[in-house]
Design an enzyme around this catalytic site. Structure first.
Site, PDB file in Angstrom:
ATOM      1  N   ARG A  59     -31.512   8.070 -72.320  1.00  0.00           N
ATOM      2  CA  ARG A  59     -32.357   9.251 -71.812  1.00  0.00           C
ATOM      3  C   ARG A  59     -31.460  10.521 -71.886  1.00  0.00           C
ATOM      4  O   ARG A  59     -30.344  10.671 -72.010  1.00  0.00           O
ATOM      5  CB  ARG A  59     -32.528   8.781 -70.216  1.00  0.00           C
ATOM      6  CG  ARG A  59     -33.581   7.822 -70.153  1.00  0.00           C
ATOM      7  CD  ARG A  59     -34.171   7.816 -68.807  1.00  0.00           C
ATOM      8  NE  ARG A  59     -33.179   7.828 -67.587  1.00  0.00           N
ATOM      9  CZ  ARG A  59     -33.552   8.089 -66.267  1.00  0.00           C
ATOM     10  NH1 ARG A  59     -34.552   8.457 -65.908  1.00  0.00           N
ATOM     11  NH2 ARG A  59     -32.570   8.367 -65.516  1.00  0.00           N
ATOM     12  N   LYS A  90     -23.098  -1.781 -66.317  1.00  0.00           N
ATOM     13  CA  LYS A  90     -23.968  -1.702 -66.894  1.00  0.00           C
ATOM     14  C   LYS A  90     -24.241  -2.438 -68.281  1.00  0.00           C
ATOM     15  O   LYS A  90     -23.251  -2.377 -69.128  1.00  0.00           O
ATOM     16  CB  LYS A  90     -24.393   0.003 -67.717  1.00  0.00           C
ATOM     17  CG  LYS A  90     -25.480   0.381 -68.172  1.00  0.00           C
ATOM     18  CD  LYS A  90     -25.831   1.676 -68.208  1.00  0.00           C
ATOM     19  CE  LYS A  90     -26.709   2.127 -69.149  1.00  0.00           C
ATOM     20  NZ  LYS A  90     -27.393   3.164 -68.986  1.00  0.00           N
ATOM     21  N   ARG A 149     -28.351   7.031 -57.627  1.00  0.00           N
ATOM     22  CA  ARG A 149     -27.285   6.487 -57.324  1.00  0.00           C
ATOM     23  C   ARG A 149     -26.976   6.235 -55.897  1.00  0.00           C
ATOM     24  O   ARG A 149     -27.799   6.544 -55.095  1.00  0.00           O
ATOM     25  CB  ARG A 149     -26.533   7.964 -57.256  1.00  0.00           C
ATOM     26  CG  ARG A 149     -26.340   8.597 -58.681  1.00  0.00           C
ATOM     27  CD  ARG A 149     -25.258   7.794 -59.767  1.00  0.00           C
ATOM     28  NE  ARG A 149     -25.377   8.470 -61.036  1.00  0.00           N
ATOM     29  CZ  ARG A 149     -26.100   8.329 -62.014  1.00  0.00           C
ATOM     30  NH1 ARG A 149     -27.002   7.107 -61.886  1.00  0.00           N
ATOM     31  NH2 ARG A 149     -26.092   8.755 -63.166  1.00  0.00           N
TER      32      ARG A 149
HETATM   33  P1  ATP Z   1     -29.217   7.251 -65.046  1.00  0.00           P
HETATM   34  O1  ATP Z   1     -29.973   6.508 -66.163  1.00  0.00           O
HETATM   35  O2  ATP Z   1     -28.980   6.729 -63.891  1.00  0.00           O
HETATM   36  O3  ATP Z   1     -29.566   8.566 -65.200  1.00  0.00           O
HETATM   37  P2  ATP Z   1     -26.903   6.474 -66.948  1.00  0.00           P
HETATM   38  O4  ATP Z   1     -25.681   7.140 -66.838  1.00  0.00           O
HETATM   39  O5  ATP Z   1     -26.924   4.943 -66.906  1.00  0.00           O
HETATM   40  O6  ATP Z   1     -27.560   7.029 -65.599  1.00  0.00           O
HETATM   41  P3  ATP Z   1     -28.646   6.808 -69.148  1.00  0.00           P
HETATM   42  O7  ATP Z   1     -29.097   7.950 -70.026  1.00  0.00           O
HETATM   43  O8  ATP Z   1     -29.490   5.708 -68.793  1.00  0.00           O
HETATM   44  O9  ATP Z   1     -27.398   7.280 -68.361  1.00  0.00           O
HETATM   45  O10 ATP Z   1     -27.470   5.920 -70.404  1.00  0.00           O
HETATM   46  C1  ATP Z   1     -26.777   6.743 -71.234  1.00  0.00           C
HETATM   47  C2  ATP Z   1     -25.248   6.413 -70.768  1.00  0.00           C
HETATM   48  O11 ATP Z   1     -24.878   4.844 -70.855  1.00  0.00           O
HETATM   49  C3  ATP Z   1     -24.208   7.058 -71.539  1.00  0.00           C
HETATM   50  O12 ATP Z   1     -23.882   8.257 -71.182  1.00  0.00           O
HETATM   51  C4  ATP Z   1     -23.153   6.102 -71.262  1.00  0.00           C
HETATM   52  O13 ATP Z   1     -22.354   6.586 -70.143  1.00  0.00           O
HETATM   53  C5  ATP Z   1     -23.681   4.641 -71.132  1.00  0.00           C
HETATM   54  N1  ATP Z   1     -23.620   3.905 -72.389  1.00  0.00           N
HETATM   55  C6  ATP Z   1     -23.443   4.387 -73.598  1.00  0.00           C
HETATM   56  N2  ATP Z   1     -23.689   3.188 -74.377  1.00  0.00           N
HETATM   57  C7  ATP Z   1     -23.428   2.207 -73.700  1.00  0.00           C
HETATM   58  C8  ATP Z   1     -23.516   0.864 -74.034  1.00  0.00           C
HETATM   59  N3  ATP Z   1     -23.483   0.325 -75.112  1.00  0.00           N
HETATM   60  N4  ATP Z   1     -23.194   0.012 -72.857  1.00  0.00           N
HETATM   61  C9  ATP Z   1     -23.264   0.428 -71.498  1.00  0.00           C
HETATM   62  N5  ATP Z   1     -23.215   1.614 -71.448  1.00  0.00           N
HETATM   63  C10 ATP Z   1     -23.503   2.497 -72.191  1.00  0.00           C
HETATM   64  C1  BTN Z   2     -30.438   4.402 -71.472  1.00  0.00           C
HETATM   65  O1  BTN Z   2     -29.665   3.436 -70.726  1.00  0.00           O
HETATM   66  O2  BTN Z   2     -30.615   5.534 -71.237  1.00  0.00           O
HETATM   67  C2  BTN Z   2     -31.448   3.849 -72.645  1.00  0.00           C
HETATM   68  C3  BTN Z   2     -30.607   3.131 -73.475  1.00  0.00           C
HETATM   69  C4  BTN Z   2     -31.286   2.834 -74.948  1.00  0.00           C
HETATM   70  C5  BTN Z   2     -30.817   2.308 -76.405  1.00  0.00           C
HETATM   71  C6  BTN Z   2     -31.628   1.710 -77.094  1.00  0.00           C
HETATM   72  S1  BTN Z   2     -30.986   0.840 -78.468  1.00  0.00           S
HETATM   73  C7  BTN Z   2     -32.405   0.921 -79.192  1.00  0.00           C
HETATM   74  C8  BTN Z   2     -33.004   1.929 -79.168  1.00  0.00           C
HETATM   75  N1  BTN Z   2     -32.616   3.101 -79.870  1.00  0.00           N
HETATM   76  C9  BTN Z   2     -32.080   4.094 -79.466  1.00  0.00           C
HETATM   77  O3  BTN Z   2     -31.755   5.356 -79.785  1.00  0.00           O
HETATM   78  N2  BTN Z   2     -32.159   3.895 -78.070  1.00  0.00           N
HETATM   79  C10 BTN Z   2     -32.630   2.610 -77.691  1.00  0.00           C
END
Ligand code: ATP
Ligand code: BTN
Length: 316
Positions: free
Chosen positions: A116, A180, A314
């Site tokens: 996101r 995560k 959070r």
């Molecule tokens: P929220 O969704 O609560 O705002 P979030 O930190 O989970 O917080 P997202 O946008 O949902 O944010 O997810 C992106 C974040 O996930 C990245 O900033 C990084 O910290 C983490 N991330 C990136 N790649 C991976 C992965 N392969 N596995 C787990 N976490 C990852």
């Molecule tokens: C998140 O946690 O914010 C969402 C992560 C979503 C990742 C998937 S991987 C397949 C698809 N292609 C992308 O660029 N993002 C989603």
């Protein structure tokens, strides 16, 4: 050198000697060794064992594309690639350029995988699952606010049936052991009236090992949890089936059954939480979700229901 063919050769079981590869690609062993190093520099985990040859690290398992085609090609337009920027973008392009109404894009590696708000989704080659399902639905965008929760529940139910105790963090995160495991990125295209294009992107950590990954928060993978390398192709096929099933149920019957299911997986159920939107923080007790997929919070001034793409939950 045809890189696709070299990767395909390395993706076969066992070791591949420099000599055999040299013959196959009609070049010297030194040239093969150079290409292997180029691949390593581009992030491909390739081992070499003296006297045996080259192979991928055991956690690198490319998809069985013929099997994916055999199982899914009659139901979905398939976009299968070795590398792409983002599978969500692949689906969007396909909606723009074709008339297909049911699309599946999956890849081994994303060079610009997104979460996101444009956050980076770490997507190394052939270790995890990255896929996007595109559907043209006869619904208005306003009816789809709970979609990422339905997707999360489909994944959680499937993994629970395999003995993996998933937790879901509203609105789009998949957790395992408090870390995560995956995320969901739903994007919607359309006007006020139906139909609309739905793009559901899912990233799930499957075989990625903990060492040497640059992710700035605690994360988990299925292999780490189960102690086994997982067959990505089988899991992908199951995920796509489960997802289609739950989406059909959602389109026919709405959110009610999913609202009921949510507490089983809710990461902070009945806990004190903060809901953050930019500078603004709302504090309260997490009561679960409503029929629009909004979060129900019990605050000092009573119950409030919040929804929207920019919110982050959070623990307090
Ligand atoms: P929220 O969704 O609560 O705002 P979030 O930190 O989970 O917080 P997202 O946008 O949902 O944010 O997810 C992106 C974040 O996930 C990245 O900033 C990084 O910290 C983490 N991330 C990136 N790649 C991976 C992965 N392969 N596995 C787990 N976490 C990852
Ligand atoms: C998140 O946690 O914010 C969402 C992560 C979503 C990742 C998937 S991987 C397949 C698809 N292609 C992308 O660029 N993002 C989603």
């Amino acid at each position: 050198m045809n890189i696709e063919l070299l990767l395909e050769a390395l993706g076969q079981d066992g070791f591949h000697s420099g000599e055999v590869l040299a013959k196959q690609f009609n070049m010297s062993r030194a040239a093969i060794s150079k290409w292997i190093n180029k691949l390593r520099n581009a992030g491909y985990d390739i081992h070499s064992v003296p006297g045996k040859g080259y192979c991928f690290a055991n956690y690198v398992q490319p998809f069985d594309q013929p099997l994916i085609r055999a199982k899914l090609a009659d139901k979905l337009h398939l976009i299968l690639s070795r590398e792409t920027d983002s599978t969500n973008e692949d689906v969007k392009q396909c909606f723009k350029q074709t008339e297909f109404e049911r699309i599946l894009a999956t890849t081994e590696k994303q060079t610009a995988g997104r979460g996101r708000r444009g956050r980076v989704w770490h997507s190394p080659y052939a270790q995890n699952i990255y896929f996007s399902l595109g559907l043209k639905l006869d619904l208005a965008i306003s009816e789809l606010s709970g979609l990422s929760l339905v997707v999360g529940l489909a994944i959680a139910d499937l993994l629970k049936s395999k003995g993996v105790p998933i937790q879901l963090k509203w609105p789009n995160d998949i957790y395992l052991e408090g870390k995560k495991l995956g995320g969901i990125l739903v994007e919607l295209e359309g006007a006020f009236e139906p139909p609309c294009n739905v793009i559901i992107g899912t990233g799930l950590n499957v075989n990625m090992p903990q060492q040497a990954q640059a992710i700035d928060q605690a994360w988990q993978s299925l292999a780490e949890y189960t102690g086994k390398v997982i067959n990505r192709t089988e899991l992908l096929l199951e995920l796509v089936d489960q997802l289609q099933l739950y989406l059909t149920q959602f389109c026919q019957n709405g959110m009610a059954e999913f609202v009921e299911k949510w507490p089983t997986y809710d990461l902070y159920h009945y806990q004190k939480v903060q809901l953050i939107s930019g500078e603004q923080v709302t504090r309260g007790i997490n009561l679960g979700i409503n029929e629009q997929g909004g979060l129900r919070l019990l605050t000092d001034s009573g119950e409030v229901e919040l929804n929207g793409g920019e919110l982050s939950l959070r623990p307090e």
